[in-house]
Design a protein around this motif. Structure first.
Motif, PDB file in Angstrom:
ATOM      1  N   THR A 322       6.517   1.904  -1.528  1.00 11.29           N
ATOM      2  CA  THR A 322       5.384   2.398  -0.765  1.00 11.29           C
ATOM      3  C   THR A 322       4.558   3.314  -1.653  1.00 11.29           C
ATOM      4  O   THR A 322       5.092   4.248  -2.267  1.00 11.29           O
ATOM      5  CB  THR A 322       5.847   3.173   0.478  1.00 11.29           C
ATOM      6  OG1 THR A 322       6.656   2.312   1.290  1.00 11.29           O
ATOM      7  CG2 THR A 322       4.648   3.655   1.292  1.00 11.29           C
ATOM      8  N   HIS A 323       3.280   3.054  -1.735  1.00 10.52           N
ATOM      9  CA  HIS A 323       2.400   3.849  -2.591  1.00 10.52           C
ATOM     10  C   HIS A 323       2.096   5.189  -1.891  1.00 10.52           C
ATOM     11  O   HIS A 323       0.986   5.433  -1.414  1.00 10.52           O
ATOM     12  CB  HIS A 323       1.123   3.065  -2.886  1.00 10.52           C
ATOM     13  CG  HIS A 323       0.222   3.726  -3.884  1.00 10.52           C
ATOM     14  ND1 HIS A 323      -1.157   3.683  -3.772  1.00 10.52           N
ATOM     15  CD2 HIS A 323       0.478   4.462  -4.990  1.00 10.52           C
ATOM     16  CE1 HIS A 323      -1.696   4.342  -4.779  1.00 10.52           C
ATOM     17  NE2 HIS A 323      -0.725   4.829  -5.532  1.00 10.52           N
ATOM     18  N   ASP A 324       3.121   6.066  -1.881  1.00  8.83           N
ATOM     19  CA  ASP A 324       3.001   7.334  -1.170  1.00  8.83           C
ATOM     20  C   ASP A 324       2.737   8.521  -2.090  1.00  8.83           C
ATOM     21  O   ASP A 324       2.753   9.666  -1.646  1.00  8.83           O
ATOM     22  CB  ASP A 324       4.262   7.595  -0.345  1.00  8.83           C
ATOM     23  CG  ASP A 324       5.536   7.648  -1.187  1.00  8.83           C
ATOM     24  OD1 ASP A 324       5.434   7.561  -2.435  1.00  8.83           O
ATOM     25  OD2 ASP A 324       6.622   7.764  -0.605  1.00  8.83           O
ATOM     26  N   ARG A 325       2.517   8.245  -3.350  1.00 10.21           N
ATOM     27  CA  ARG A 325       2.197   9.290  -4.323  1.00 10.21           C
ATOM     28  C   ARG A 325       1.459   8.633  -5.497  1.00 10.21           C
ATOM     29  O   ARG A 325       1.484   7.404  -5.647  1.00 10.21           O
ATOM     30  CB  ARG A 325       3.470   9.971  -4.829  1.00 10.21           C
ATOM     31  CG  ARG A 325       4.376   9.068  -5.658  1.00 10.21           C
ATOM     32  CD  ARG A 325       5.750   9.644  -5.846  1.00 10.21           C
ATOM     33  NE  ARG A 325       6.510   9.606  -4.587  1.00 10.21           N
ATOM     34  CZ  ARG A 325       7.694  10.177  -4.427  1.00 10.21           C
ATOM     35  NH1 ARG A 325       8.246  10.839  -5.439  1.00 10.21           N
ATOM     36  NH2 ARG A 325       8.333  10.086  -3.283  1.00 10.21           N
ATOM     37  N   PRO A 332      -2.416   4.668 -12.690  1.00 17.96           N
ATOM     38  CA  PRO A 332      -2.851   5.991 -13.161  1.00 17.96           C
ATOM     39  C   PRO A 332      -4.191   6.397 -12.561  1.00 17.96           C
ATOM     40  O   PRO A 332      -5.152   5.627 -12.562  1.00 17.96           O
ATOM     41  CB  PRO A 332      -2.939   5.811 -14.682  1.00 17.96           C
ATOM     42  CG  PRO A 332      -3.053   4.337 -14.904  1.00 17.96           C
ATOM     43  CD  PRO A 332      -2.293   3.705 -13.795  1.00 17.96           C
ATOM     44  N   GLY A 333      -4.226   7.617 -12.043  1.00 15.60           N
ATOM     45  CA  GLY A 333      -5.467   8.148 -11.487  1.00 15.60           C
ATOM     46  C   GLY A 333      -5.806   7.660 -10.097  1.00 15.60           C
ATOM     47  O   GLY A 333      -6.857   8.023  -9.556  1.00 15.60           O
ATOM     48  N   VAL A 334      -4.945   6.853  -9.479  1.00 11.50           N
ATOM     49  CA  VAL A 334      -5.212   6.302  -8.152  1.00 11.50           C
ATOM     50  C   VAL A 334      -4.460   7.129  -7.109  1.00 11.50           C
ATOM     51  O   VAL A 334      -3.232   7.245  -7.161  1.00 11.50           O
ATOM     52  CB  VAL A 334      -4.783   4.823  -8.058  1.00 11.50           C
ATOM     53  CG1 VAL A 334      -5.021   4.289  -6.648  1.00 11.50           C
ATOM     54  CG2 VAL A 334      -5.539   3.985  -9.086  1.00 11.50           C
ATOM     55  N   ALA A 335      -5.194   7.704  -6.174  1.00 13.65           N
ATOM     56  CA  ALA A 335      -4.578   8.511  -5.124  1.00 13.65           C
ATOM     57  C   ALA A 335      -3.712   7.631  -4.224  1.00 13.65           C
ATOM     58  O   ALA A 335      -3.954   6.422  -4.092  1.00 13.65           O
ATOM     59  CB  ALA A 335      -5.663   9.192  -4.288  1.00 13.65           C
ATOM     60  N   PRO A 336      -2.681   8.193  -3.594  1.00 10.95           N
ATOM     61  CA  PRO A 336      -1.801   7.410  -2.726  1.00 10.95           C
ATOM     62  C   PRO A 336      -2.586   6.707  -1.619  1.00 10.95           C
ATOM     63  O   PRO A 336      -3.491   7.280  -1.019  1.00 10.95           O
ATOM     64  CB  PRO A 336      -0.854   8.460  -2.139  1.00 10.95           C
ATOM     65  CG  PRO A 336      -0.897   9.601  -3.095  1.00 10.95           C
ATOM     66  CD  PRO A 336      -2.270   9.609  -3.679  1.00 10.95           C
ATOM     67  N   THR A 337      -2.230   5.453  -1.386  1.00 16.38           N
ATOM     68  CA  THR A 337      -2.906   4.663  -0.344  1.00 16.38           C
ATOM     69  C   THR A 337      -2.003   4.412   0.851  1.00 16.38           C
ATOM     70  O   THR A 337      -2.485   3.948   1.897  1.00 16.38           O
ATOM     71  CB  THR A 337      -3.345   3.305  -0.909  1.00 16.38           C
ATOM     72  OG1 THR A 337      -2.180   2.560  -1.298  1.00 16.38           O
ATOM     73  CG2 THR A 337      -4.272   3.468  -2.096  1.00 16.38           C
ATOM     74  N   LEU A 369      -3.671  -4.268  -7.619  1.00 15.05           N
ATOM     75  CA  LEU A 369      -4.941  -3.711  -7.144  1.00 15.05           C
ATOM     76  C   LEU A 369      -5.365  -4.338  -5.820  1.00 15.05           C
ATOM     77  O   LEU A 369      -5.937  -3.655  -4.949  1.00 15.05           O
ATOM     78  CB  LEU A 369      -6.022  -3.912  -8.201  1.00 15.05           C
ATOM     79  CG  LEU A 369      -5.798  -3.190  -9.535  1.00 15.05           C
ATOM     80  CD1 LEU A 369      -6.902  -3.536 -10.522  1.00 15.05           C
ATOM     81  CD2 LEU A 369      -5.708  -1.685  -9.336  1.00 15.05           C
ATOM     82  N   VAL A 370      -5.091  -5.626  -5.645  1.00  8.06           N
ATOM     83  CA  VAL A 370      -5.379  -6.262  -4.362  1.00  8.06           C
ATOM     84  C   VAL A 370      -4.546  -5.618  -3.253  1.00  8.06           C
ATOM     85  O   VAL A 370      -5.058  -5.300  -2.170  1.00  8.06           O
ATOM     86  CB  VAL A 370      -5.106  -7.780  -4.446  1.00  8.06           C
ATOM     87  CG1 VAL A 370      -5.121  -8.407  -3.044  1.00  8.06           C
ATOM     88  CG2 VAL A 370      -6.146  -8.467  -5.329  1.00  8.06           C
ATOM     89  N   GLN A 371      -3.278  -5.400  -3.522  1.00  7.32           N
ATOM     90  CA  GLN A 371      -2.377  -4.884  -2.487  1.00  7.32           C
ATOM     91  C   GLN A 371      -2.689  -3.447  -2.082  1.00  7.32           C
ATOM     92  O   GLN A 371      -2.448  -3.066  -0.931  1.00  7.32           O
ATOM     93  CB  GLN A 371      -0.924  -4.986  -2.951  1.00  7.32           C
ATOM     94  CG  GLN A 371      -0.435  -6.422  -3.064  1.00  7.32           C
ATOM     95  CD  GLN A 371       1.017  -6.505  -3.485  1.00  7.32           C
ATOM     96  OE1 GLN A 371       1.907  -6.096  -2.754  1.00  7.32           O
ATOM     97  NE2 GLN A 371       1.257  -7.046  -4.674  1.00  7.32           N
ATOM     98  N   VAL A 372      -3.233  -2.638  -2.994  1.00 15.24           N
ATOM     99  CA  VAL A 372      -3.568  -1.251  -2.622  1.00 15.24           C
ATOM    100  C   VAL A 372      -5.027  -1.127  -2.179  1.00 15.24           C
ATOM    101  O   VAL A 372      -5.505  -0.018  -1.921  1.00 15.24           O
ATOM    102  CB  VAL A 372      -3.273  -0.269  -3.776  1.00 15.24           C
ATOM    103  CG1 VAL A 372      -1.790  -0.270  -4.109  1.00 15.24           C
ATOM    104  CG2 VAL A 372      -4.124  -0.565  -5.001  1.00 15.24           C
ATOM    105  N   GLY A 373      -5.740  -2.253  -2.106  1.00 14.61           N
ATOM    106  CA  GLY A 373      -7.085  -2.244  -1.577  1.00 14.61           C
ATOM    107  C   GLY A 373      -8.174  -1.870  -2.544  1.00 14.61           C
ATOM    108  O   GLY A 373      -9.304  -1.574  -2.135  1.00 14.61           O
TER     109      GLY A 373
END
Length: 414
Positions: A322-325, A332-337, A369-373
């Motif tokens: 889970t992209h929670d952090r 890199p540089g991508v805020a949690p989604t 990138l597709v999966q995190v929008g």
């Protein structure tokens, strides 16, 4: 220089040799035969590298009868002196000195096992070949760009062990007719391998040399180690060693324990994002602040396949989390989604002996990138989580990104 010089007795006197012990303290013995530049820094580096692979290596001073202690560089005056020594060198006495070196090596406490090997470069490549053909105690020989082997193919009648030759396509000292004669001669014999390296010249595997070609040198080394492992050992459980490394990365999350599974100067390269580190200092920093303690708590690896070679492991797996952090190494540089992500990955993991040397980790960043929008797949030949799901279930539809796929329906297949 990690080893030391010792004296080797022979029927004609004693001569010096550089000895470097296996990383394990003792290991299968290899006699390493020098180039025409003597037992110089390059030869000692090769010996130390083989010691990291688990071998105890002895590098005899084969010019001792002419001029003991020769250690040349690669400037113009060094070449002139080296070729003069080579011109007056007696190959038969050189093989005698290799035999004396093998005998002495077998008696050292740092040498274990009964089987012995010989590895050589340039002049040493020819001598490794001759030793394999003449000396029954040579179980395995590896020769890099040996000069003049085409003139000694009759010696193959005496070959008893395994023989590997590395031949540069553009070697000025081995023109195409000579190369073809060597390759054809070995093709007729069992337990022999001749590899031709396209587009490279003589000395392509010399460390830090002007003609060094990294891809060819790495491939040749992999082939050499595969042969040496097969005949001499040692037999490392690379799968278990890799599992221990992974355990400390993802379960115990222990940076010192992770680093302890690796060589002194390892590196990691996550190919799509170019994250990781080269050398112990930077890699430790990366692990501590940007990887091991930076991964989501629910991160999980699902193994798909594993291929274990002589010195490397190739793992195919799915990473899910889970992209929670913010994940420095992956996004890199991508805020949690808050998105749940599943990624097919491939890891190529190289070992030196019992220690991990490097990791090359591959994945499809577009799928992430597709999966995190962050990437709209509409109109693009990219997919999201379906790449992971199809890896687990091959019956899912293929060619869904190919607009032309329906046009071939019903067409004849020949």
């Amino acid at each position: 220089m990690k080893g030391r010089y010792i004296q080797v007795p022979s029927k004609d006197g004693t001569f010096a040799a550089y000895l470097t012990a296996s990383v394990d303290g003792s290991g299968p013995g290899i006699v390493l035969c020098q180039e025409i530049f003597g037992v110089n820094a390059a030869m000692r580096a090769v010996a130390d590298h083989l010691a990291e692979e688990g071998y105890t290596v002895l590098v005899p001073d084969l010019f001792w009868r002419q001029e003991p202690g020769v250690e040349l560089g690669y400037e113009q005056e060094d070449f002139a002196r080296a070729f003069a020594l080579y011109k007056d060198f007696n190959e038969n006495l050189g093989v005698d000195d290799i035999q004396a070196s093998l005998t002495h090596l077998r008696g050292l406490p740092e040498c274990s096992g009964d089987a012995l090997g010989v590895v050589g470069y340039c002049l040493g490549g020819k001598l490794a070949y001759l030793a394999a053909c003449r000396l029954p105690e040579v179980a395995c020989a590896v020769a890099y760009y040996g000069v003049g082997i085409e003139n000694a193919l009759g010696e193959l009648e005496g070959l008893r062990g395994r023989l590997v030759l590395h031949i540069p396509e553009l070697d000025d000292f081995c023109p195409p007719p000579a190369r073809e004669a060597i390759v054809q001669a070995l093709a007729r014999l069992p337990r022999t391998e001749a590899y031709v390296y396209p587009g490279v010249g003589h000395a392509f595997a010399r460390p830090a040399g002007a003609h060094y070609d990294k891809p060819s040198a790495l491939l040749a080394h992999e082939r050499s180690i595969a042969t040496l492992r097969r005949v001499l050992g040692p037999d490392y459980n690379l799968s278990a060693l890799w599992e221990e490394h992974i355990r400390h990365e993802f379960d115990t999350r222990d940076v010192p324990a992770t680093m302890a599974t690796m060589v002194d100067q390892p590196y990691v390269n996550h190919i799509p994002t170019m994250t990781g580190g080269v050398g112990s200092k930077d890699l430790s920093r990366f692990y501590r602040y940007h990887f091991i303690h930076n991964n989501p708590a629910d991160m999980r690896l699902t193994p798909i396949s594993r291929t274990v070679g002589a010195s490397q492991v190739v793992d195919e797996f799915i990473m899910s989390f889970t992209h929670d952090r913010e994940i420095d190494w992956l996004l890199p540089g991508v805020a949690p989604t808050g998105k749940y992500v599943e990624i097919p990955m491939l890891g190529v993991v190289k070992f030196r002996g019992p220690k991990l040397y490097h990791e090359h980790i591959y994945w499809d960043q577009a799928s992430v990138l597709v999966q995190v929008g962050l990437l709209d797949p509409a109109g693009l030949p990219v997919a999201g989580v379906d790449t992971a799901r199809k890896l687990l279930d091959e019956s899912l539809p293929s060619n869904t990104l190919m607009p032309s796929w329906p046009t071939s329906e019903g067409k004849p297949i020949v």
